[in-house]
Motif scaffolding. Structure first.
Motif, PDB file in Angstrom:
ATOM      1  N   GLY A 120       0.832  -1.200   0.000  1.00  0.00           N
ATOM      2  CA  GLY A 120       0.000   0.000   0.000  1.00  0.00           C
ATOM      3  C   GLY A 120       0.862   1.243   0.000  1.00  0.00           C
ATOM      4  N   HIS A 121       0.315   2.332  -0.529  1.00  0.00           N
ATOM      5  CA  HIS A 121       1.047   3.603  -0.586  1.00  0.00           C
ATOM      6  C   HIS A 121       1.157   4.232   0.801  1.00  0.00           C
ATOM      7  CE1 HIS A 121       1.818   4.241  -4.800  1.00  0.00           C
ATOM      8  NE2 HIS A 121       0.556   4.041  -5.139  1.00  0.00           N
ATOM      9  N   ARG A 122       2.241   4.987   1.003  1.00  0.00           N
ATOM     10  CA  ARG A 122       2.364   5.811   2.209  1.00  0.00           C
ATOM     11  C   ARG A 122       1.929   7.242   1.947  1.00  0.00           C
ATOM     12  NH1 ARG A 122       7.520   6.092   5.729  1.00  0.00           N
ATOM     13  NH2 ARG A 122       6.056   7.320   6.950  1.00  0.00           N
ATOM     14  N   ILE A 123       1.931   7.646   0.700  1.00  0.00           N
ATOM     15  CA  ILE A 123       1.509   9.006   0.355  1.00  0.00           C
ATOM     16  C   ILE A 123       0.855   8.955  -1.016  1.00  0.00           C
ATOM     17  CG2 ILE A 123       3.644   9.756  -0.788  1.00  0.00           C
ATOM     18  CD1 ILE A 123       3.299  12.431   0.760  1.00  0.00           C
ATOM     19  N   THR A 124      -0.132   9.835  -1.238  1.00  0.00           N
ATOM     20  CA  THR A 124      -0.962   9.902  -2.441  1.00  0.00           C
ATOM     21  C   THR A 124      -1.860   8.672  -2.549  1.00  0.00           C
ATOM     22  OG1 THR A 124       0.501   8.810  -4.066  1.00  0.00           O
ATOM     23  CG2 THR A 124       0.888  11.149  -3.636  1.00  0.00           C
ATOM     24  N   HIS A 125      -2.863   8.768  -3.397  1.00  0.00           N
ATOM     25  CA  HIS A 125      -3.766   7.655  -3.714  1.00  0.00           C
ATOM     26  C   HIS A 125      -4.345   6.983  -2.456  1.00  0.00           C
ATOM     27  CE1 HIS A 125      -1.178   8.090  -7.332  1.00  0.00           C
ATOM     28  NE2 HIS A 125      -2.333   7.939  -7.952  1.00  0.00           N
ATOM     29  N   GLY A 126      -4.811   7.792  -1.543  1.00  0.00           N
ATOM     30  CA  GLY A 126      -5.446   7.240  -0.354  1.00  0.00           C
ATOM     31  C   GLY A 126      -4.506   6.944   0.785  1.00  0.00           C
ATOM     32  N   GLN A 127      -3.210   6.819   0.492  1.00  0.00           N
ATOM     33  CA  GLN A 127      -2.142   6.592   1.478  1.00  0.00           C
ATOM     34  C   GLN A 127      -2.555   5.667   2.631  1.00  0.00           C
ATOM     35  OE1 GLN A 127      -1.340  10.746   1.746  1.00  0.00           O
ATOM     36  NE2 GLN A 127      -2.695  11.110   3.472  1.00  0.00           N
ATOM     37  N   PRO A 128      -2.945   4.410   2.325  1.00  0.00           N
ATOM     38  CA  PRO A 128      -3.428   3.510   3.376  1.00  0.00           C
ATOM     39  C   PRO A 128      -2.385   3.154   4.431  1.00  0.00           C
ATOM     40  CG  PRO A 128      -3.125   2.314   1.312  1.00  0.00           C
ATOM     41  CD  PRO A 128      -2.991   3.769   0.996  1.00  0.00           C
ATOM     42  N   LEU A 129      -1.100   3.251   4.100  1.00  0.00           N
ATOM     43  CA  LEU A 129      -0.065   2.913   5.075  1.00  0.00           C
ATOM     44  C   LEU A 129       0.809   4.115   5.422  1.00  0.00           C
ATOM     45  CD1 LEU A 129       0.991  -0.691   3.959  1.00  0.00           C
ATOM     46  CD2 LEU A 129      -0.297  -0.001   5.998  1.00  0.00           C
ATOM     47  N   ARG A 130       0.227   5.298   5.375  1.00  0.00           N
ATOM     48  CA  ARG A 130       0.981   6.507   5.731  1.00  0.00           C
ATOM     49  C   ARG A 130       1.553   6.400   7.145  1.00  0.00           C
ATOM     50  NH1 ARG A 130       1.311  11.931   4.222  1.00  0.00           N
ATOM     51  NH2 ARG A 130       1.842  13.325   5.934  1.00  0.00           N
ATOM     52  N   ASP A 131       0.779   5.823   8.061  1.00  0.00           N
ATOM     53  CA  ASP A 131       1.188   5.756   9.456  1.00  0.00           C
ATOM     54  C   ASP A 131       1.785   4.399   9.835  1.00  0.00           C
ATOM     55  OD1 ASP A 131       0.302   8.378   9.931  1.00  0.00           O
ATOM     56  OD2 ASP A 131      -1.748   7.686  10.243  1.00  0.00           O
ATOM     57  N   MET A 132       2.269   3.670   8.860  1.00  0.00           N
ATOM     58  CA  MET A 132       2.834   2.356   9.168  1.00  0.00           C
ATOM     59  C   MET A 132       3.940   2.403  10.218  1.00  0.00           C
ATOM     60  SD  MET A 132       3.786  -0.749   6.663  1.00  0.00           S
ATOM     61  CE  MET A 132       4.949  -2.045   7.056  1.00  0.00           C
ATOM     62  N   PRO A 133       4.809   3.442  10.257  1.00  0.00           N
ATOM     63  CA  PRO A 133       5.838   3.459  11.298  1.00  0.00           C
ATOM     64  C   PRO A 133       5.276   3.449  12.722  1.00  0.00           C
ATOM     65  CG  PRO A 133       6.394   5.014   9.562  1.00  0.00           C
ATOM     66  CD  PRO A 133       4.993   4.549   9.294  1.00  0.00           C
ATOM     67  N   GLU A 134       3.980   3.760  12.888  1.00  0.00           N
ATOM     68  CA  GLU A 134       3.375   3.764  14.219  1.00  0.00           C
ATOM     69  C   GLU A 134       2.954   2.366  14.677  1.00  0.00           C
ATOM     70  OE1 GLU A 134       0.186   6.552  14.386  1.00  0.00           O
ATOM     71  OE2 GLU A 134       1.399   8.228  13.641  1.00  0.00           O
ATOM     72  N   LEU A 135       2.923   1.405  13.752  1.00  0.00           N
ATOM     73  CA  LEU A 135       2.515   0.048  14.124  1.00  0.00           C
ATOM     74  C   LEU A 135       3.563  -0.603  15.011  1.00  0.00           C
ATOM     75  CD1 LEU A 135       1.077  -1.225  10.718  1.00  0.00           C
ATOM     76  CD2 LEU A 135      -0.210  -0.462  12.724  1.00  0.00           C
ATOM     77  N   ARG A 136       3.093  -1.472  15.900  1.00  0.00           N
ATOM     78  CA  ARG A 136       3.961  -2.160  16.835  1.00  0.00           C
ATOM     79  C   ARG A 136       3.545  -3.627  16.968  1.00  0.00           C
ATOM     80  NH1 ARG A 136       6.156   1.719  15.800  1.00  0.00           N
ATOM     81  NH2 ARG A 136       7.113   3.316  17.127  1.00  0.00           N
ATOM     82  N   PRO A 137       4.452  -4.490  17.410  1.00  0.00           N
ATOM     83  CA  PRO A 137       4.077  -5.886  17.669  1.00  0.00           C
ATOM     84  C   PRO A 137       2.871  -5.934  18.602  1.00  0.00           C
ATOM     85  CG  PRO A 137       6.454  -5.641  17.769  1.00  0.00           C
ATOM     86  CD  PRO A 137       5.901  -4.255  17.646  1.00  0.00           C
ATOM     87  N   GLY A 138       1.920  -6.795  18.276  1.00  0.00           N
ATOM     88  CA  GLY A 138       0.679  -6.891  19.044  1.00  0.00           C
ATOM     89  C   GLY A 138      -0.485  -6.164  18.403  1.00  0.00           C
ATOM     90  N   ASP A 139      -0.215  -5.219  17.459  1.00  0.00           N
ATOM     91  CA  ASP A 139      -1.305  -4.556  16.750  1.00  0.00           C
ATOM     92  C   ASP A 139      -2.016  -5.550  15.837  1.00  0.00           C
ATOM     93  OD1 ASP A 139      -1.090  -2.027  17.832  1.00  0.00           O
ATOM     94  OD2 ASP A 139       0.355  -1.337  16.338  1.00  0.00           O
ATOM     95  N   LYS A 140      -3.318  -5.356  15.683  1.00  0.00           N
ATOM     96  CA  LYS A 140      -4.123  -6.285  14.890  1.00  0.00           C
ATOM     97  C   LYS A 140      -4.344  -5.761  13.471  1.00  0.00           C
ATOM     98  CE  LYS A 140      -6.520  -8.230  18.885  1.00  0.00           C
ATOM     99  NZ  LYS A 140      -7.804  -8.410  19.583  1.00  0.00           N
ATOM    100  N   VAL A 141      -4.385  -6.689  12.535  1.00  0.00           N
ATOM    101  CA  VAL A 141      -4.778  -6.414  11.156  1.00  0.00           C
ATOM    102  C   VAL A 141      -5.936  -7.363  10.861  1.00  0.00           C
ATOM    103  CG1 VAL A 141      -4.096  -6.343   8.742  1.00  0.00           C
ATOM    104  CG2 VAL A 141      -2.417  -5.775  10.526  1.00  0.00           C
ATOM    105  N   ILE A 142      -7.107  -6.808  10.612  1.00  0.00           N
ATOM    106  CA  ILE A 142      -8.317  -7.611  10.424  1.00  0.00           C
ATOM    107  C   ILE A 142      -8.646  -7.662   8.939  1.00  0.00           C
ATOM    108  CG2 ILE A 142     -10.753  -7.851  11.033  1.00  0.00           C
ATOM    109  CD1 ILE A 142     -10.009  -6.129  13.545  1.00  0.00           C
ATOM    110  N   VAL A 143      -8.756  -8.866   8.396  1.00  0.00           N
ATOM    111  CA  VAL A 143      -9.013  -9.080   6.973  1.00  0.00           C
ATOM    112  C   VAL A 143     -10.395  -9.705   6.833  1.00  0.00           C
ATOM    113  CG1 VAL A 143      -8.195 -10.115   4.839  1.00  0.00           C
ATOM    114  CG2 VAL A 143      -6.545  -9.450   6.618  1.00  0.00           C
ATOM    115  N   GLU A 144     -11.287  -8.983   6.193  1.00  0.00           N
ATOM    116  CA  GLU A 144     -12.664  -9.462   6.023  1.00  0.00           C
ATOM    117  C   GLU A 144     -12.887  -9.872   4.572  1.00  0.00           C
ATOM    118  OE1 GLU A 144     -17.260  -7.805   6.250  1.00  0.00           O
ATOM    119  OE2 GLU A 144     -15.606  -6.611   7.063  1.00  0.00           O
ATOM    120  N   THR A 145     -13.223 -11.133   4.350  1.00  0.00           N
ATOM    121  CA  THR A 145     -13.599 -11.619   3.027  1.00  0.00           C
ATOM    122  C   THR A 145     -15.096 -11.920   3.039  1.00  0.00           C
ATOM    123  OG1 THR A 145     -13.269 -13.975   3.453  1.00  0.00           O
ATOM    124  CG2 THR A 145     -11.309 -12.674   2.859  1.00  0.00           C
ATOM    125  N   HIS A 146     -15.616 -12.410   1.914  1.00  0.00           N
ATOM    126  CA  HIS A 146     -17.034 -12.763   1.861  1.00  0.00           C
ATOM    127  C   HIS A 146     -17.326 -14.010   2.686  1.00  0.00           C
ATOM    128  CE1 HIS A 146     -18.254  -9.702  -0.963  1.00  0.00           C
ATOM    129  NE2 HIS A 146     -17.316 -10.051  -1.822  1.00  0.00           N
TER     130      HIS A 146
END
Length: 233
Positions: A120-146
């Protein structure tokens, strides 16, 4: 004797000043500068506005179970706020990454054994991971499929692993860092997630990497409306 009413003579007309080459060069440079500023404004704000609009539409379609969206899944990262939700699309081309997360070809699907690798981009085009440096071990990533919602937990700090874009080992089924003692997923986990983005906000050939593993799966009912997503702390 007749009185005269002659008007005073008109002042001589001013000679037209001719604009020299310096004027036209300066004007051209000014217009070029404005064009560059407009392009930069579109890149930094316009593309993000456009991407967010497209993402909202596709998130709504996905949550309704509509087949009118080509999104594969939705990503929620509680660290980034309750309203954070970004669609995932197949591939990592520029067109795909302009819309949200891209799913690397030939990597595992959500919940499967292997490595579910996303970009994912960090800047422009919605920048979904702009704040990735703030993530830490133990943070959750939730993936929703059908079919199900998969909860992953990060095991590594993204600030601890920056690699060249040519180091594709991070996309392997079970990534092994060729640098002795380097950051890599723990060997005991077999259902992994990998997040990748640019290591800096502006153009760079280096990528920031975070690894995580699956900790929970919640199947969706086959019939009837899917339950609304709940916030995971």
């Amino acid at each position: 004797m007749a009185l005269t009413t002659d008007a005073p003579p008109e002042p001589p007309a001013k000679a037209k000043r001719r604009r020299g080459p310096a004027y036209w060069i300066g004007l051209g440079m000014l217009l070029a500068g404005l064009a560059v500023l407009g392009w930069l404004a579109w890149q930094f704000w316009g593309t993000t506005w456009e991407a967010h609009r497209d993402q909202r539409k596709n998130v709504q379609l996905f949550e309704r179970g509509s087949r009118l969206t080509d999104a594969e899944a939705l990503i929620r990262i509680p660290r980034f706020g309750k309203k954070y939700v970004v669609p995932v699309y197949a591939g990592v081309s520029e067109d795909v990454l302009a819309r949200g997360f891209g799913h690397f070809p030939h990597t595992a699907d959500p919940g499967q054994v292997g490595n579910y690798a996303l970009a994912g981009h960090r800047i422009t085009h919605g920048q979904p991971l702009r704040d990735m440096p703030e993530l830490r071990p133990g943070d959750k990533v939730i993936v929703e499929t059908h079919r199900a919602t998969y909860t992953y937990v990060l095991d590594t700090n993204p600030n601890d692993l920056v690699v060249s874009f040519t180091q594709t080992w991070v996309l392997d089924k079970h990534p092994h860092n060729p640098t002795p003692g380097g950051v890599e997923p723990a060997a005991r986990y077999h259902r992994l997630i990998t997040l990748t983005t640019c290591s800096e906000l502006f153009h760079t050939d280096n990528r920031m990497i975070a690894f995580g593993h699956l900790v929970g799966t919640k199947k969706h009912p086959r019939h009837g409306p899917r339950p609304l997503p709940t916030t995971v702390g």
